[in-house]
Design an enzyme around this catalytic site. Sequence first.
Site, PDB file in Angstrom:
ATOM      1  N   GLY A  19       0.807  -1.209   0.000  1.00  0.00           N
ATOM      2  CA  GLY A  19       0.000   0.000   0.000  1.00  0.00           C
ATOM      3  C   GLY A  19       0.839   1.255   0.000  1.00  0.00           C
ATOM      4  O   GLY A  19       0.499   2.255   0.640  1.00  0.00           O
ATOM      5  N   TYR A 162     -13.478  -3.793   9.754  1.00  0.00           N
ATOM      6  CA  TYR A 162     -12.144  -3.193   9.769  1.00  0.00           C
ATOM      7  C   TYR A 162     -11.513  -3.302  11.150  1.00  0.00           C
ATOM      8  O   TYR A 162     -10.346  -3.706  11.282  1.00  0.00           O
ATOM      9  CB  TYR A 162     -12.247  -1.727   9.338  1.00  0.00           C
ATOM     10  CG  TYR A 162     -10.959  -0.948   9.388  1.00  0.00           C
ATOM     11  CD1 TYR A 162     -10.040  -1.004   8.335  1.00  0.00           C
ATOM     12  CD2 TYR A 162     -10.665  -0.124  10.465  1.00  0.00           C
ATOM     13  CE1 TYR A 162      -8.864  -0.273   8.367  1.00  0.00           C
ATOM     14  CE2 TYR A 162      -9.491   0.610  10.510  1.00  0.00           C
ATOM     15  CZ  TYR A 162      -8.597   0.536   9.461  1.00  0.00           C
ATOM     16  OH  TYR A 162      -7.426   1.277   9.502  1.00  0.00           O
ATOM     17  N   ALA A 165     -10.325  -6.754  11.884  1.00  0.00           N
ATOM     18  CA  ALA A 165      -9.050  -7.042  11.217  1.00  0.00           C
ATOM     19  C   ALA A 165      -7.886  -6.409  11.962  1.00  0.00           C
ATOM     20  O   ALA A 165      -6.831  -7.029  12.147  1.00  0.00           O
ATOM     21  CB  ALA A 165      -9.104  -6.545   9.778  1.00  0.00           C
ATOM     22  N   LYS A 166      -8.076  -5.166  12.393  1.00  0.00           N
ATOM     23  CA  LYS A 166      -6.986  -4.457  13.055  1.00  0.00           C
ATOM     24  C   LYS A 166      -6.649  -5.073  14.405  1.00  0.00           C
ATOM     25  O   LYS A 166      -5.484  -5.102  14.805  1.00  0.00           O
ATOM     26  CB  LYS A 166      -7.343  -2.976  13.202  1.00  0.00           C
ATOM     27  CG  LYS A 166      -7.355  -2.240  11.871  1.00  0.00           C
ATOM     28  CD  LYS A 166      -6.010  -2.339  11.166  1.00  0.00           C
ATOM     29  CE  LYS A 166      -5.967  -1.648   9.838  1.00  0.00           C
ATOM     30  NZ  LYS A 166      -4.654  -1.728   9.170  1.00  0.00           N
TER      31      LYS A 166
END
Length: 255
Positions: A19, A162, A165-166
């Site tokens: 990214g 999200y 996931a974090k």
Amino acid sequence: MMPSARFPDLQDASVLITGGGSGIGAALVEGFALQGAKVAFIDIADAPSKALCVRVGEQAGASPLFLNADLRDIEALRACVVRAAEAHGPVTVLVNNAALDDRHAVEDVTVDYWDNNQSINLRPHFFTAQAVAPGMKRAGRGSIINFTSTSFMINHPDMPSYTTAKAGIVGLTKGLAGELGPHGIRVNAVAPGWVVTERQRALWVTEEALAAHVSRQCIRQVMQPHDMVGPCLFLASDASRMLTAQTLIVDAGFL
């Protein structure tokens, strides 16, 4: 502003950043390149990534290697690791930065949405680490830096997949640290607070919300992408050689 500190052991180090085409990732590409590292980065966006290569090349004297891929495609991801190693030598610094923090309501999440979200925000962290680990083992050293977020620590209500996931990235970091530590490979996580990138400004920043957030920080300045560079340089360098399995919160003291 880029950090003034120099880390001589990062000169010519083979660094891979996921990214890396925009936001925090672009700042990291620039920061490692200015240290003299050989930087490769993966991104799905073609035009801004190529523009970044030109700009960083002019600043650092050497252009980073842009590897175009969708991180949801694990075979493409593995191929990028091979290409980075062919160009710069085995990767000894990996920064798993890529993420997509789209907002979503609980009632709107489908199975397909959930799986796609995790395939961007969590799954690539493991498989990129898996791909670089053999080269790091042969080198007898390595640093893997996984970007998590303070969003799951502050009970952020607007993106449950999200934040899941974090949170998972912290567990992954600790598990990988235990597995890879005997080979001289360190694995740590960085948890940013609200870093105001161009994407954040375009989608979610309002003057009122940002002022309210900054007022709760100990350091009452807006955090910028470059503020994440120094912590990552430290974690990548031998200055942190006995630091592993940790999560470094960089949020200006919000927490």
